[in-house]
Design a protein around this motif. Structure first.
Motif, short mmCIF file in Angstrom:
data_model
loop_
_atom_site.label_atom_id
_atom_site.label_comp_id
_atom_site.label_asym_id
_atom_site.label_seq_id
_atom_site.Cartn_x
_atom_site.Cartn_y
_atom_site.Cartn_z
N ALA A 250 2.58 -3.76 -21.19
CA ALA A 250 1.43 -4.36 -20.52
C ALA A 250 1.66 -4.52 -19.01
O ALA A 250 2.78 -4.81 -18.56
CB ALA A 250 1.11 -5.71 -21.14
N ILE A 251 0.60 -4.33 -18.25
CA ILE A 251 0.63 -4.58 -16.81
C ILE A 251 0.45 -6.08 -16.60
O ILE A 251 -0.60 -6.64 -16.92
CB ILE A 251 -0.48 -3.80 -16.09
N THR A 252 1.47 -6.72 -16.08
CA THR A 252 1.44 -8.17 -15.90
C THR A 252 1.37 -8.54 -14.42
O THR A 252 1.58 -7.70 -13.54
CB THR A 252 2.68 -8.82 -16.54
N LYS A 253 1.12 -9.79 -14.16
CA LYS A 253 0.99 -10.31 -12.80
C LYS A 253 2.37 -10.34 -12.12
O LYS A 253 3.30 -10.95 -12.63
CB LYS A 253 0.41 -11.72 -12.86
N PRO A 254 2.53 -9.70 -10.96
CA PRO A 254 3.82 -9.77 -10.26
C PRO A 254 4.07 -11.18 -9.71
O PRO A 254 3.14 -11.98 -9.57
CB PRO A 254 3.68 -8.75 -9.13
N ASP A 255 5.31 -11.46 -9.40
CA ASP A 255 5.71 -12.82 -9.02
C ASP A 255 4.96 -13.35 -7.81
O ASP A 255 4.58 -14.52 -7.77
CB ASP A 255 7.22 -12.87 -8.75
N GLY A 298 -11.09 4.35 0.56
CA GLY A 298 -10.75 3.40 1.62
C GLY A 298 -9.65 2.42 1.30
O GLY A 298 -8.87 2.03 2.18
N PHE A 299 -9.57 1.98 0.06
CA PHE A 299 -8.57 0.97 -0.32
C PHE A 299 -8.02 1.35 -1.68
O PHE A 299 -8.75 1.38 -2.67
CB PHE A 299 -9.20 -0.42 -0.39
N SER A 300 -6.71 1.66 -1.72
CA SER A 300 -6.14 2.13 -2.97
C SER A 300 -4.65 1.82 -2.98
O SER A 300 -4.23 0.74 -2.58
CB SER A 300 -6.43 3.62 -3.13
N THR A 301 -3.84 2.78 -3.40
CA THR A 301 -2.40 2.53 -3.57
C THR A 301 -1.62 2.64 -2.27
O THR A 301 -0.47 2.19 -2.22
CB THR A 301 -1.81 3.52 -4.58
N ASP A 302 -2.17 3.26 -1.22
CA ASP A 302 -1.50 3.31 0.07
C ASP A 302 -1.47 1.91 0.69
O ASP A 302 -2.52 1.27 0.82
CB ASP A 302 -2.20 4.27 1.02
N MET A 303 -0.28 1.47 1.10
CA MET A 303 -0.14 0.17 1.75
C MET A 303 -0.14 0.43 3.26
O MET A 303 0.90 0.43 3.93
CB MET A 303 1.14 -0.52 1.29
N ILE A 304 -1.32 0.61 3.79
CA ILE A 304 -1.50 1.12 5.15
C ILE A 304 -1.00 0.12 6.19
O ILE A 304 -1.34 -1.07 6.15
CB ILE A 304 -2.98 1.46 5.40
N GLY A 305 -0.18 0.63 7.12
CA GLY A 305 0.28 -0.18 8.24
C GLY A 305 1.45 -1.09 7.95
O GLY A 305 1.86 -1.85 8.83
N MET A 306 2.02 -1.01 6.76
CA MET A 306 3.09 -1.94 6.38
C MET A 306 4.47 -1.27 6.37
O MET A 306 5.42 -1.86 5.84
CB MET A 306 2.80 -2.52 4.99
N LEU A 332 -2.23 -4.75 -7.40
CA LEU A 332 -3.50 -4.03 -7.40
C LEU A 332 -3.90 -3.62 -8.82
O LEU A 332 -5.06 -3.80 -9.23
CB LEU A 332 -3.40 -2.80 -6.50
N LEU A 333 -2.94 -3.09 -9.57
CA LEU A 333 -3.23 -2.69 -10.95
C LEU A 333 -3.65 -3.90 -11.78
O LEU A 333 -4.61 -3.83 -12.57
CB LEU A 333 -2.00 -2.03 -11.57
N TYR A 334 -2.95 -5.01 -11.60
CA TYR A 334 -3.29 -6.23 -12.34
C TYR A 334 -4.66 -6.75 -11.93
O TYR A 334 -5.47 -7.15 -12.77
CB TYR A 334 -2.22 -7.30 -12.10
N PHE A 335 -4.94 -6.73 -10.64
CA PHE A 335 -6.23 -7.20 -10.11
C PHE A 335 -7.38 -6.41 -10.71
O PHE A 335 -8.36 -6.98 -11.20
CB PHE A 335 -6.22 -7.06 -8.59
#
Length: 658
Positions: A250-255, A298-306, A332-335
């Motif tokens: 299962a995909i769970t909430k990260p810490d 526009g908003f996906s798996t790329d963590m733009i600018g980080m 993001l997956l959990y969200f």
């Protein structure tokens, strides 16, 4: 007896800590593994150093939907890798695969060729004598142990270029200005790819700048188009999930989960509602009910600018950046699967997926490899540029081909004003293609002679940001790694510098012995080889979807045929393949004639037979195994007999049957 044993152990430890080899390769990426295998096959002692615990880099790290551009560019050990994947899955070649299958194959290569691999050590320092790199010092991640490695030749096959930097070789981070190399797609580029639609408010409270920007948006102002900077295109994870309930975690909430990080995706959904997960991700299917998920829109798996600090950061800072990317992606997956503001249908789709139990078993089923699309880039003896990609400048010392589009992911997320309104936009995405495969200069793999004379850099090679975006594909890294190993071996044999090696001699050796083990090279006849191709009837030359530079197609009702005549090295059995691109307008069947020097055999292929699973574009389709005579006595003819759609004549391949 105890004293003798202790002395032996201490002596062995000391010898290992000061190990001497012919070629030391830093980075167990796909390119590093194939470089090590090539060097061993050339009779050299080799040490492959992998700072992590896994081989294969992104190829085993989740990038199972192989980025190619044109399969003509993939040769030697690189092509052999995809054929061995085919042996695992079934087809002649397999370009779509599971992470653990790829890593197991890399382990098989190093085992078969007896490559010494050191895991868990990273570079601490490098020692040079004038322009000769004499030794490097490695340390464990904890810093508790060190090893010194001396070698005649060194290769940096890491994604970061750490050995190159420690050796004092010039490099660049970020984007050149267009003016620097007379380019048009480098530097700042506010284009339409993977972009937000107009009108998405950037502020925490819509319409109120005083409330502050949403997470992930930079306050920086947009610079002029084509202006250079030190910004780095976004990194992400190529995510492997599964929907098989028997293999699903299962995909769970990260810490450190924080739903406010994903506010922009909600606004994007409000503007353009999602119907499927493919509206927010490039959700590609892999074998055995798995995925290779990539960034989309526009908003996906790329963590733009980080990731700006990553290329030159300390190991500790890099670990922090990697952890941030992992938590962002898992969050993001959990969200998407759990936040009540996401539509119920999308949440239900996401909840069908989970982490695969049989992947990354030592890392909680999550890839240990962040996709470092670009970090340092050497400034070497020759710099590959946009002109090379577009064929406006062609080198004669090519040691590999590139064929992918000029590709950069976004580099920053900012606020712009349009029609009097403030809105969020991404900047930096470029996807420009349409050009033929082009050669990569040997000189782009070596430093300037004034900086280092026994180092090769086939991964963080010498190219501008936009040219590197075309070259930086995993199969190409394997090709360049093999070529670099050949160059290093030649330099050792001739007791000279890497700069004294002629790239054309590398070409000659690899054309004759592509696997460096004496096995025969395949014979390929392409439509562009006029002396070996006889055309009858009405055919049109096309470029899109072809193998190599072009293909021939016909929808004529009058008789038409293309005859491919190979020059075969020996009389024996050959497996014969035709290259067939995927086309919606293809004929429901195609008729082939194979002439073996005395009689003709007819082969029919139905349209369904050429749709091969595990391919990303066209594929080599088997016609069968035939005993054919040496020389130019046999041929394969493609005809339009009984055709009810387009017939394609592209290329024919003859592989000696084992």
């Amino acid at each position: 007896m105890k004293i003798i044993t202790l002395f032996f152990l201490l002596s062995s430890s000391l010898l290992y800590a000061q190990k001497q080899v012919d070629i030391c390769i830093y980075g167990g990426t796909s390119g590093g593994v194939m470089a090590a295998v090539a060097a061993k096959r050339l009779g050299k002692s080799v040490l492959l150093i992998e700072p992590g615990q896994h081989l294969g880099g992104m190829t085993s790290g989740g990038l199972g939907l192989t980025d190619i551009g044109n399969k003509y560019a993939i040769t030697g050990l690189s092509l052999h890798f995809y054929r061995r994947l085919g042996q695992h899955y079934g087809p002649f070649e397999q370009w779509i695969f599971e992470p653990h299958v790829a890593e197991d194959l890399y382990k098989t290569y190093v085992k078969e060729d007896k490559v010494d691999v050191v895991y868990g050590y990273r570079i601490q320092s490098a020692k040079k004598n004038k322009t000769t790199l004499e030794e490097i010092t490695l340390e464990t991640a904890s810093g508790g142990q060190t090893q010194r490695i001396r070698a005649k030749m060194f290769m940096d096959c890491s994604y970061e270029g750490d050995l190159m930097a420690k050796a004092g070789v010039s490099y660049r981070v970020g984007r050149e200005a267009n003016a620097d190399y007379k380019e048009t797609y480098n530097g700042v580029q506010l284009l339409d790819g993977h972009q937000f639609p107009d009108g998405i408010d950037p502020y925490k409270e819509p319409g109120k700048p005083e409330s502050g920007l949403l997470w992930g948006i930079s306050p920086e102002k947009l610079a002029a188009r084509g202006e250079g900077d030190r910004k780095v295109q976004a990194y992400n994870y190529r995510i492997c999930l599964t929907k098989n309930p028997n293999n699903r975690v299962a995909i769970t909430k990260p810490d450190d989960y924080d739903p406010s990080r994903y506010e922009l995706v909600l606004r994007l959904m409000q503007k353009k509602p999602w119907r499927t997960l493919n509206d927010g991700f490039i959700w590609s299917n892999m074998p055995n009910e798995k995925t290779d998920i990539n960034n989309r829109n526009g908003f996906s798996t790329d963590m733009i600018g980080m990731n700006y600090e990553y290329p030159e950061a300390s190991y500790e800072k890099r670990a922090e950046i990697i952890r941030q990317h992992e938590n962002y992606t898992k969050g993001l997956l959990y969200f998407i699967g759990n936040d009540p503001r996401v539509s119920a249908s999308i949440r239900e789709q996401m909840q069908q997926w989970g982490y695969p139990k049989d992947e990354y078993t030592d890392n909680n089923h999550w890839s240990p490899q962040l996709y470092i699309r670009e970090a340092r880039r050497m400034v070497g003896d020759y710099v590959m540029t946009q002109a090379n990609c577009e064929g406006k400048e062609t080198v004669t010392d090519g040691v590999g081909l590139a064929a992918y589009t000029m590709d950069s992911h976004n580099c920053q997320r900012i606020v712009i004003e349009k029609d009097g309104k403030q809105m969020v936009k991404n900047e930096g995405n470029v996807e420009v293609g349409g050009f033929a495969p082009y050669p990569i200069s040997y000189r782009s793999l070596i430093p300037k002679a004034s900086e280092c004379t026994n180092l090769l850099v086939p991964v963080c090679m010498s190219a501008t940001h936009i040219a590197y975006g075309s070259i930086r594909m995993e199969p190409v890294f394997m090709v360049l790694g093999q070529s670099a190993a050949v160059a290093a071996s030649m330099a050792i044999d001739r007791k000279t510098s890497v700069q004294a090696i002629d790239g054309r001699n590398i070409q000659k050796l690899l054309l004759k012995d592509p696997l460096l083990n004496g096995s025969a090279a395949d014979v390929v006849v392409d439509d562009a080889q006029s002396s070996d191709v006889q055309i009858t009837g009405d055919w049109t030359q096309e470029k899109a979807g072809s193998y190599a530079h072009s293909l021939l197609s016909t929808q004529s009702k009058a008789p038409a045929a293309v005859r491919f005549t190979p020059t075969l090295p020996a009389t024996q059995a050959y497996q014969v393949y035709v290259y067939v691109p995927r086309r919606k307008d293809a004929s429901s069947q195609t008729v082939f004639r194979v002439y073996d020097g005395s009689q003709t055999q007819t082969v029919h292929l139905n349209k369904e037979q050429v749709i091969v699973e595990g391919q990303t574009s066209g594929a080599w389709i088997p016609l069968g195994t035939f005993k054919l005579p040496a020389g130019k006595k046999a041929y394969v003819e493609i005809t339009n007999e009984k055709a009810d759609g387009a017939v394609v004549a592209d290329a024919v391949q003859f592989v000696q049957a084992k």
